[in-house]
Scaffold this motif. Structure first.
Motif, mmCIF file in Angstrom:
data_model
loop_
_atom_site.group_PDB
_atom_site.id
_atom_site.type_symbol
_atom_site.label_atom_id
_atom_site.label_comp_id
_atom_site.label_asym_id
_atom_site.label_seq_id
_atom_site.Cartn_x
_atom_site.Cartn_y
_atom_site.Cartn_z
ATOM 1 N N ILE A 74 4.868 2.089 -4.542
ATOM 2 C CA ILE A 74 3.956 2.773 -4.631
ATOM 3 C C ILE A 74 2.893 4.117 -4.437
ATOM 4 O O ILE A 74 3.133 4.367 -3.283
ATOM 5 C CB ILE A 74 2.636 1.199 -4.917
ATOM 6 C CG1 ILE A 74 1.797 0.641 -3.558
ATOM 7 C CG2 ILE A 74 3.895 0.530 -6.002
ATOM 8 C CD1 ILE A 74 0.793 0.381 -3.731
ATOM 9 N N GLU A 75 2.353 4.225 -5.455
ATOM 10 C CA GLU A 75 1.086 5.230 -4.121
ATOM 11 C C GLU A 75 -0.480 4.659 -4.586
ATOM 12 O O GLU A 75 -0.633 4.004 -5.675
ATOM 13 C CB GLU A 75 0.752 6.246 -6.148
ATOM 14 C CG GLU A 75 1.698 6.652 -6.606
ATOM 15 C CD GLU A 75 1.660 8.282 -5.694
ATOM 16 O OE1 GLU A 75 0.526 8.961 -4.712
ATOM 17 O OE2 GLU A 75 2.502 9.179 -5.497
ATOM 18 N N TRP A 76 -0.201 4.926 -3.065
ATOM 19 C CA TRP A 76 -1.818 3.223 -2.646
ATOM 20 C C TRP A 76 -2.600 4.378 -3.493
ATOM 21 O O TRP A 76 -3.483 3.265 -3.597
ATOM 22 C CB TRP A 76 -1.770 3.949 -1.396
ATOM 23 C CG TRP A 76 -2.264 3.066 -0.630
ATOM 24 C CD1 TRP A 76 -3.870 3.266 -0.199
ATOM 25 C CD2 TRP A 76 -2.348 1.294 -0.442
ATOM 26 N NE1 TRP A 76 -4.690 2.120 0.180
ATOM 27 C CE2 TRP A 76 -4.171 1.254 -0.069
ATOM 28 C CE3 TRP A 76 -1.852 0.483 -1.155
ATOM 29 C CZ2 TRP A 76 -4.127 -0.250 0.501
ATOM 30 C CZ3 TRP A 76 -1.757 -0.968 -0.723
ATOM 31 C CH2 TRP A 76 -2.957 -1.109 0.020
ATOM 32 N N LYS A 77 -3.305 5.365 -3.291
ATOM 33 C CA LYS A 77 -4.766 6.340 -3.956
ATOM 34 C C LYS A 77 -4.783 5.724 -5.226
ATOM 35 O O LYS A 77 -5.433 5.303 -5.329
ATOM 36 C CB LYS A 77 -4.925 7.152 -3.631
ATOM 37 C CG LYS A 77 -5.847 8.164 -3.815
ATOM 38 C CD LYS A 77 -6.091 9.776 -3.874
ATOM 39 C CE LYS A 77 -7.925 9.782 -4.020
ATOM 40 N NZ LYS A 77 -8.258 9.565 -5.136
ATOM 41 N N VAL A 79 -2.307 -10.942 7.672
ATOM 42 C CA VAL A 79 -1.701 -11.703 6.317
ATOM 43 C C VAL A 79 -3.314 -11.359 5.722
ATOM 44 O O VAL A 79 -2.655 -11.270 3.994
ATOM 45 C CB VAL A 79 -2.210 -12.895 7.030
ATOM 46 C CG1 VAL A 79 -2.434 -14.035 5.557
ATOM 47 C CG2 VAL A 79 -0.772 -13.649 7.834
ATOM 48 N N GLU A 80 -4.220 -10.886 5.941
ATOM 49 C CA GLU A 80 -5.663 -10.462 4.787
ATOM 50 C C GLU A 80 -5.834 -9.432 4.445
ATOM 51 O O GLU A 80 -5.453 -9.011 2.922
ATOM 52 C CB GLU A 80 -6.481 -10.740 6.308
ATOM 53 C CG GLU A 80 -8.149 -10.515 5.539
ATOM 54 C CD GLU A 80 -9.220 -9.648 6.091
ATOM 55 O OE1 GLU A 80 -8.942 -10.006 7.635
ATOM 56 O OE2 GLU A 80 -10.569 -9.523 6.048
ATOM 57 N N PHE A 81 -4.823 -8.668 4.789
ATOM 58 C CA PHE A 81 -4.786 -7.249 4.597
ATOM 59 C C PHE A 81 -3.040 -7.955 2.937
ATOM 60 O O PHE A 81 -3.517 -7.450 1.595
ATOM 61 C CB PHE A 81 -3.829 -5.943 4.996
ATOM 62 C CG PHE A 81 -3.409 -5.012 4.264
ATOM 63 C CD1 PHE A 81 -4.156 -3.967 4.186
ATOM 64 C CD2 PHE A 81 -2.477 -4.986 4.428
ATOM 65 C CE1 PHE A 81 -3.540 -2.816 2.856
ATOM 66 C CE2 PHE A 81 -1.520 -3.676 3.596
ATOM 67 C CZ PHE A 81 -2.534 -2.519 3.646
ATOM 68 N N LEU A 82 -2.375 -8.274 2.997
ATOM 69 C CA LEU A 82 -1.254 -8.851 2.448
ATOM 70 C C LEU A 82 -1.811 -9.783 1.131
ATOM 71 O O LEU A 82 -1.411 -8.983 -0.061
ATOM 72 C CB LEU A 82 0.015 -9.702 2.612
ATOM 73 C CG LEU A 82 1.164 -8.866 3.608
ATOM 74 C CD1 LEU A 82 2.002 -9.949 4.302
ATOM 75 C CD2 LEU A 82 2.329 -7.927 2.994
ATOM 76 N N ASP A 101 -9.137 2.788 2.006
ATOM 77 C CA ASP A 101 -8.352 3.913 1.204
ATOM 78 C C ASP A 101 -7.247 4.669 2.185
ATOM 79 O O ASP A 101 -6.061 5.047 1.856
ATOM 80 C CB ASP A 101 -9.629 4.781 1.357
ATOM 81 C CG ASP A 101 -10.418 4.851 0.770
ATOM 82 O OD1 ASP A 101 -10.446 4.698 -0.248
ATOM 83 O OD2 ASP A 101 -11.899 4.757 0.798
ATOM 84 N N GLN A 102 -6.775 3.966 3.749
ATOM 85 C CA GLN A 102 -6.537 4.884 4.149
ATOM 86 C C GLN A 102 -6.035 3.551 4.941
ATOM 87 O O GLN A 102 -5.856 2.078 5.157
ATOM 88 C CB GLN A 102 -7.075 5.177 5.606
ATOM 89 C CG GLN A 102 -7.811 6.258 5.781
ATOM 90 C CD GLN A 102 -6.693 7.785 5.362
ATOM 91 O OE1 GLN A 102 -6.135 7.929 5.485
ATOM 92 N NE2 GLN A 102 -7.252 8.398 3.898
ATOM 93 N N VAL A 103 -3.766 3.454 5.132
ATOM 94 C CA VAL A 103 -2.890 2.425 4.913
ATOM 95 C C VAL A 103 -1.753 3.288 5.955
ATOM 96 O O VAL A 103 -1.437 4.409 5.470
ATOM 97 C CB VAL A 103 -3.091 1.936 3.992
ATOM 98 C CG1 VAL A 103 -3.324 0.629 3.731
ATOM 99 C CG2 VAL A 103 -2.300 3.025 2.750
ATOM 100 N N ASP A 104 -1.562 2.511 6.945
ATOM 101 C CA ASP A 104 0.225 2.197 7.365
ATOM 102 C C ASP A 104 0.707 1.679 7.206
ATOM 103 O O ASP A 104 0.362 -0.143 6.899
ATOM 104 C CB ASP A 104 -0.002 3.231 8.574
ATOM 105 C CG ASP A 104 -0.589 2.538 9.916
ATOM 106 O OD1 ASP A 104 -0.320 1.354 10.349
ATOM 107 O OD2 ASP A 104 -2.178 2.315 10.092
ATOM 108 N N SER A 105 1.898 1.735 7.595
ATOM 109 C CA SER A 105 2.733 -0.158 7.664
ATOM 110 C C SER A 105 2.622 -1.272 8.012
ATOM 111 O O SER A 105 3.213 -2.194 8.136
ATOM 112 C CB SER A 105 4.771 0.788 7.048
ATOM 113 O OG SER A 105 4.612 1.003 8.045
ATOM 114 N N SER A 106 1.772 -0.737 9.226
ATOM 115 C CA SER A 106 1.898 -1.666 10.423
ATOM 116 C C SER A 106 0.620 -2.697 9.812
ATOM 117 O O SER A 106 0.896 -3.775 10.246
ATOM 118 C CB SER A 106 0.941 -0.662 11.959
ATOM 119 O OG SER A 106 -0.220 -1.115 11.717
#
Lengths: 122, 208
Positions: free
Chosen positions: A48-51, A77-80, A67-72
């Motif tokens: 997906i296009e994150w922005k 779980v909270e992020f998911l 706004d800023q993400v990386d695969s780590s």
């Protein structure tokens, strides 16, 4: 309409060179809880296009995506949960999608966007 | 879910109340729809946990079948608003999530490779020549894993050639031949019911 669908749609009006992402005008948002599938989310994260997702979820009143993400971050779980909520649980029920170049509005009624083009737009 | 169960659930779906001949609106029967999606899932793993698109979804039978078999996200696309309303009610009735978009497929431009599998029962092109090939071209442009589609058996060679040569399919395989019951729906239908031979195809886009 889920924001996953929004992440795929673009305005295809004749002459428009970059019809993605569509803006969102909100009249009514609903939430429909569904079970989270971490593997599916990890797979989608790459596609997906994150922005576009962040901006769309903010227009829908949900401001919890960073706004800023990386695969780590997919290990959290909270992020998911936040990603899952924005991508699959928020639905635009009434409102419109807006072509980013021309401002043309595609109405959304009962959750169904009408992307039909007028004769002079094809 | 067992095949019989799936077929039973699909048999309760509401179909076109006021079918439009120019769109070649024919219901996808529960027999064909259940076999199509069951095969896609059980023989190839193309449904559960996938993103599935139903092209020309009509009343939503194939898309709903995909959702029942565990697709994570299903998008149904149709040009006709009345069909979409029925599809929406059908999905609610069976308590599955179906995202619907009203769009002319010829103008569809899905971004990226989000859709894994496209399922469709396209117009056979009897009223508008080439309509089924138009659907197939779009489906192969959108799907990243596989396309399942129905085409008249009489057009088998043509479908195969077009898919491989013109639409960038890496493979095109007829999984089985089915009988498609066409009830007497339109005035020009002289017989009460006919069945025609159709092929269930599986196409794989190049590079999948």
């Amino acid at each position: 309409m889920r924001l996953l669908t929004h992440n795929m749609l673009s305005s295809n009006i004749k002459g428009v060179t970059n019809g993605f992402p569509l803006g969102i005008v909100v009249e009514k948002v609903i939430e429909k809880p569904v079970e989270m599938n971490p593997d599916f989310l990890k797979n989608m994260f790459a596609k997906i296009e994150w922005k576009a997702l962040v901006d769309a979820s903010r227009s829908m009143g949900y401001a919890e995506l960073p706004d800023q993400v990386d695969s780590s971050m997919l290990d959290s779980v909270e992020f998911l949960q936040r990603f899952h909520h924005a991508l699959l649980e928020l639905h635009l029920e009434e409102g419109a999608l807006v072509c980013p170049e021309t401002g043309r509005k595609f109405p959304v009624n009962k959750g169904i966007p009408n992307m039909l083009l007028h004769e002079d737009e094809v | 879910m067992k095949l019989k169960q799936l077929e039973g659930l699909l048999g309760d779906l509401q179909q076109f109340s006021n079918p439009k001949v120019e769109l070649e609106q024919y219901p996808t029967g529960p027999h064909i729809a259940s076999r199509m999606l069951y095969t896609a899932e059980n023989s190839f793993g193309d449904v559960s946990e996938r993103v599935v698109a139903d092209f020309g979804c009509g009343c939503g039978t194939l898309g709903i079948a995909a959702a029942l078999l565990g697709a994570e996200h299903v998008v149904g696309i149709d040009v006709d608003s009345q069909s979409l309303e029925i599809a929406s009610m059908n999905a609610q009735e069976l308590e599955v999530e179906l995202n619907l978009v009203q769009c002319d497929l010829r103008n569809l431009d899905f971004r990226g490779e989000i859709v894994d599998t496209v399922v469709m029962n396209p117009p056979f092109g009897t009223r508008k020549k080439g309509a089924d090939m138009e659907f197939l071209r779009m489906a192969l442009a959108v799907a990243s894993q596989a396309v399942y589609s129905l085409h008249k058996t009489s057009t088998r060679e043509h479908v195969k050639k077009a898919a491989l040569r013109d639409f960038n399919a890496g493979s095109a395989e007829v999984l089985c031949e089915l009988r498609y019951d066409v009830p007497q729906m339109y005035k020009f239908h002289k017989k009460r019911e006919v069945d025609i031979a159709v092929d269930l195809w599986r196409f794989v886009p190049q590079g999948a």
